[in-house]
Design an enzyme around this catalytic site. Sequence first.
Site, PDB file in Angstrom:
ATOM      1  N   ASP A 152       1.265   0.762  -1.335  1.00 50.40           N
ATOM      2  CA  ASP A 152       1.744  -0.578  -0.973  1.00 50.40           C
ATOM      3  C   ASP A 152       1.574  -0.787   0.532  1.00 50.40           C
ATOM      4  O   ASP A 152       1.853   0.098   1.334  1.00 50.40           O
ATOM      5  CB  ASP A 152       3.208  -0.752  -1.378  1.00 50.40           C
ATOM      6  CG  ASP A 152       3.611  -2.219  -1.418  1.00 50.40           C
ATOM      7  OD1 ASP A 152       3.855  -2.750  -2.515  1.00 50.40           O
ATOM      8  OD2 ASP A 152       3.675  -2.853  -0.342  1.00 50.40           O
ATOM      9  N   ILE A 153       1.121  -1.985   0.921  1.00 46.56           N
ATOM     10  CA  ILE A 153       0.870  -2.301   2.331  1.00 46.56           C
ATOM     11  C   ILE A 153       2.174  -2.410   3.124  1.00 46.56           C
ATOM     12  O   ILE A 153       2.177  -2.246   4.350  1.00 46.56           O
ATOM     13  CB  ILE A 153       0.048  -3.621   2.421  1.00 46.56           C
ATOM     14  CG1 ILE A 153      -0.690  -3.738   3.732  1.00 46.56           C
ATOM     15  CG2 ILE A 153       0.914  -4.839   2.175  1.00 46.56           C
ATOM     16  CD1 ILE A 153      -1.689  -4.884   3.774  1.00 46.56           C
ATOM     17  N   HIS A 189       1.974  -5.396 -11.834  1.00 48.57           N
ATOM     18  CA  HIS A 189       1.870  -4.126 -11.102  1.00 48.57           C
ATOM     19  C   HIS A 189       3.230  -3.466 -11.157  1.00 48.57           C
ATOM     20  O   HIS A 189       4.264  -4.130 -11.040  1.00 48.57           O
ATOM     21  CB  HIS A 189       1.431  -4.371  -9.658  1.00 48.57           C
ATOM     22  CG  HIS A 189       2.210  -5.462  -8.981  1.00 48.57           C
ATOM     23  ND1 HIS A 189       1.954  -6.786  -9.208  1.00 48.57           N
ATOM     24  CD2 HIS A 189       3.271  -5.415  -8.148  1.00 48.57           C
ATOM     25  CE1 HIS A 189       2.809  -7.519  -8.526  1.00 48.57           C
ATOM     26  NE2 HIS A 189       3.638  -6.708  -7.876  1.00 48.57           N
ATOM     27  N   HIS A 214       5.757  -0.951  -9.430  1.00 44.84           N
ATOM     28  CA  HIS A 214       6.086  -0.249  -8.188  1.00 44.84           C
ATOM     29  C   HIS A 214       6.608   1.135  -8.564  1.00 44.84           C
ATOM     30  O   HIS A 214       7.521   1.257  -9.392  1.00 44.84           O
ATOM     31  CB  HIS A 214       7.191  -0.982  -7.428  1.00 44.84           C
ATOM     32  CG  HIS A 214       6.849  -2.382  -7.001  1.00 44.84           C
ATOM     33  ND1 HIS A 214       6.518  -2.695  -5.708  1.00 44.84           N
ATOM     34  CD2 HIS A 214       6.798  -3.549  -7.695  1.00 44.84           C
ATOM     35  CE1 HIS A 214       6.284  -3.995  -5.612  1.00 44.84           C
ATOM     36  NE2 HIS A 214       6.449  -4.545  -6.806  1.00 44.84           N
ATOM     37  N   ASN A 253       8.518  -6.596 -11.356  1.00 37.73           N
ATOM     38  CA  ASN A 253       9.157  -7.891 -11.114  1.00 37.73           C
ATOM     39  C   ASN A 253       8.460  -8.971 -11.940  1.00 37.73           C
ATOM     40  O   ASN A 253       7.230  -9.035 -11.959  1.00 37.73           O
ATOM     41  CB  ASN A 253       9.067  -8.254  -9.623  1.00 37.73           C
ATOM     42  CG  ASN A 253       9.852  -7.303  -8.743  1.00 37.73           C
ATOM     43  OD1 ASN A 253      10.939  -6.862  -9.112  1.00 37.73           O
ATOM     44  ND2 ASN A 253       9.306  -6.974  -7.582  1.00 37.73           N
ATOM     45  N   VAL A 262       2.697 -11.334  -6.336  1.00 40.41           N
ATOM     46  CA  VAL A 262       1.293 -11.256  -6.759  1.00 40.41           C
ATOM     47  C   VAL A 262       1.279 -11.376  -8.284  1.00 40.41           C
ATOM     48  O   VAL A 262       1.900 -10.557  -8.984  1.00 40.41           O
ATOM     49  CB  VAL A 262       0.629  -9.933  -6.312  1.00 40.41           C
ATOM     50  CG1 VAL A 262      -0.821  -9.882  -6.794  1.00 40.41           C
ATOM     51  CG2 VAL A 262       0.686  -9.773  -4.790  1.00 40.41           C
TER      52      VAL A 262
HETATM   53  P1  5GP Z   1       5.681  -8.091  -6.010  1.00 40.89           P
HETATM   54  O1  5GP Z   1       6.475  -8.744  -4.893  1.00 40.89           O
HETATM   55  O2  5GP Z   1       4.714  -9.082  -6.628  1.00 40.89           O
HETATM   56  O3  5GP Z   1       6.496  -7.372  -7.023  1.00 40.89           O
HETATM   57  O4  5GP Z   1       4.825  -6.960  -5.303  1.00 40.89           O
HETATM   58  C1  5GP Z   1       3.664  -7.240  -4.587  1.00 40.89           C
HETATM   59  C2  5GP Z   1       3.451  -6.055  -3.697  1.00 40.89           C
HETATM   60  O5  5GP Z   1       2.117  -6.062  -3.248  1.00 40.89           O
HETATM   61  C3  5GP Z   1       4.342  -6.059  -2.447  1.00 40.89           C
HETATM   62  O6  5GP Z   1       5.135  -4.876  -2.416  1.00 40.89           O
HETATM   63  C4  5GP Z   1       3.352  -6.149  -1.311  1.00 40.89           C
HETATM   64  O7  5GP Z   1       3.754  -5.397  -0.176  1.00 40.89           O
HETATM   65  C5  5GP Z   1       2.069  -5.628  -1.934  1.00 40.89           C
HETATM   66  N1  5GP Z   1       0.858  -6.180  -1.356  1.00 40.89           N
HETATM   67  C6  5GP Z   1       0.597  -7.498  -1.103  1.00 40.89           C
HETATM   68  N2  5GP Z   1      -0.629  -7.639  -0.579  1.00 40.89           N
HETATM   69  C7  5GP Z   1      -1.165  -6.389  -0.494  1.00 40.89           C
HETATM   70  C8  5GP Z   1      -2.418  -5.890  -0.023  1.00 40.89           C
HETATM   71  O8  5GP Z   1      -3.304  -6.619   0.425  1.00 40.89           O
HETATM   72  N3  5GP Z   1      -2.603  -4.532  -0.091  1.00 40.89           N
HETATM   73  C9  5GP Z   1      -1.651  -3.690  -0.588  1.00 40.89           C
HETATM   74  N4  5GP Z   1      -1.939  -2.392  -0.604  1.00 40.89           N
HETATM   75  N5  5GP Z   1      -0.462  -4.127  -1.040  1.00 40.89           N
HETATM   76  C10 5GP Z   1      -0.219  -5.459  -0.992  1.00 40.89           C
END
Ligand code: 5GP
Length: 115
Positions: free
Chosen positions: A31-32, A101, A103, A88, A97
């Site tokens: 995760d970024i 996915h 976590h 989520n 996103v």
């Molecule tokens: P969500 O909030 O949809 O459950 O999780 C999306 C996750 O994707 C977040 O934890 C966010 O930090 C990660 N994320 C968003 N953009 C990028 C990216 O460009 N690269 C990586 N490695 N992670 C990302």
Amino acid sequence: MSNECIFCKMIKGEMQANIVYEDDLIIAIEDINPQAPVHLLLIPKKHIPTTMDIQKEDSDILSDIFESAKHLAKEKKIDESGFRIVLNCNEGAGQSVFHIHFHLLGGRRMTWPPG
Ligand code: 5GP
Ligand code: ZN
């Protein structure tokens, strides 16, 4: 596959990603914006927007996610200390996103209830 989706772009190799695991059905990336010392995202190669779009025929993908999570937890040495798998669904739950996915979080004490 969706042209605008960042995870589809990573899977197709059109966008840089720190891929730590890959097989026929999924990839795992770092995760970024990590929320724990270990924070990986396990992502199906199939573009499934939300949990509500998961179909019965996706069961192979789901079992692969959990098999791979076990393997990665062991590799990252969080299998015994403990880890959390989070999915989520929709904005109110924090989904940002819209390609599902999972976590995989570990390496620190987790609190309950989650925020
Ligand atoms: P969500 O909030 O949809 O459950 O999780 C999306 C996750 O994707 C977040 O934890 C966010 O930090 C990660 N994320 C968003 N953009 C990028 C990216 O460009 N690269 C990586 N490695 N992670 C990302
Ligand atoms: Zn996608």
